[in-house]
Design an enzyme around this catalytic site. Structure first.
Site, mmCIF file in Angstrom:
data_model
loop_
_atom_site.group_PDB
_atom_site.id
_atom_site.type_symbol
_atom_site.label_atom_id
_atom_site.label_comp_id
_atom_site.label_asym_id
_atom_site.label_seq_id
_atom_site.Cartn_x
_atom_site.Cartn_y
_atom_site.Cartn_z
ATOM 1 N N PRO A 91 67.731 37.128 4.540
ATOM 2 C CA PRO A 91 67.951 35.738 4.115
ATOM 3 C C PRO A 91 67.091 35.374 2.913
ATOM 4 C CG PRO A 91 67.488 35.872 6.481
ATOM 5 C CD PRO A 91 67.194 37.218 5.895
ATOM 6 N N GLU A 92 67.698 34.772 1.917
ATOM 7 C CA GLU A 92 66.950 34.257 0.778
ATOM 8 C C GLU A 92 66.979 32.728 0.836
ATOM 9 O OE1 GLU A 92 67.185 36.168 -2.955
ATOM 10 O OE2 GLU A 92 68.041 38.001 -2.154
#
Ligand SMILES: [Zn+2]
Length: 283
Positions: free
Chosen positions: A2-3
């Site tokens: 996840p960014e």
């Protein structure tokens, strides 16, 4: 992994479905998920039981919910997800922490197949939890200072992509969005930061904001259906990437085959024509 856009999507999901509710029970199903809690799982559970979650906030890839003066801090790691759903549904083997609420409504489950993610309670951390105080604001925070970033870039002797990934300079940018923003700004990833001029810095920042903003919009549309939401991976498969993961395929701007270079045990993707290699480079 996840960014920022995925984490922001999770934050919005928490804000909508969890904030304002009172925790009834907390069960830690795997101690590794609370490994940063100084006194372990018992402290984690007792600090949260019976308390209400007042707000959901984010800095970079960290999330926290304020609990009175304290904070419930979370990092999703490589594979962490926060899932909201009917309490009666089966408990998957990857659930690490399980919260139920006093209103007997949807519960919250922290699932994490690879257990690189974690949660902990930080005393007096409601405003900004101490363990993440060293992380720079991300480009969407009011505290973000573009002039300060430009000064830092000129003062560092490093490559542009390394700087973008340095969470003490600017937060929230990971490998994927760094490559996408550099492509959009037509800058090579190994460009020495000290050679960047004003217009190039502005172009880079605008590209970072655009790329993250577009991904945010894409992520924001997918989790509106309750009970499959707050999923850190939601936007991944739908967004269209310009260079990342596209080795050998045509650049979306000029048609030149996208190039992949090894970078810090991972890869950097770029267009050899739109992003010419600098004469001196910081690999
Ligand atoms: Zn190109």
């Amino acid at each position: 992994m996840p960014e920022l856009p995925e984490v922001e999507t999770v934050r919005r999901g928490l804000e909508r479905h969890v904030v304002g509710r009172t925790i009834d029970t907390v069960r830690v199903l795997h101690p590794r998920a609370v490994r940063r809690q100084p006194a372990g799982p018992e402290e984690f559970c007792s600090a949260l039981t019976g308390r209400s979650l007042d707000s959901a906030r984010r800095r970079g890839k960290y999330l926290w919910m304020s609990v009175g003066e304290d904070a419930l801090l979370a990092h999703l790691g490589m594979s962490g997800q926060l899932l909201v759903g009917e309490p009666e549904r089966p408990v998957s083997p990857h659930v690490r922490i399980w919260f139920t609420f006093a209103d007997a409504g949807p519960d919250l489950r922290f699932t994490d197949q690879r257990t690189f993610g974690h949660m902990c309670v930080v005393r007096d951390g409601a405003e900004l939890p101490e363990p993440i105080a060293h992380i720079a604001p991300d480009p969407f925070e009011p505290a973000f200072d573009p002039a300060a970033l430009a000064r830092q870039l000129r003062g560092r002797r490093t490559g542009l992509k390394r700087a973008l990934l340095d969470q003490s300079m600017i937060s929230g940018i990971g490998n994927i969005y760094a490559d996408e923003a550099l492509w959009r700004a037509r800058l090579h990833w190994a460009r020495p930061t000290e050679t960047l001029n004003g217009p190039e810095t502005s172009r880079l920042l605008a590209a970072v904001r655009e790329v993250l903003g577009e991904a945010l919009e894409a992520g924001g549309t997918t989790f509106d259906s309750l009970y499959v939401n707050v999923n850190g991976q939601s936007g991944y498969f739908e967004r269209s990437l310009a260079v990342y993961g596209r080795e050998g395929r045509p650049c979306r701007r000029c048609g030149t085959p996208v190039r992949r270079d090894p970078f810090m045990n991972r890869s950097s993707y770029s267009c050899p024509r739109c992003q010419p290699r600098p004469r001196r480079a910081h690999w």
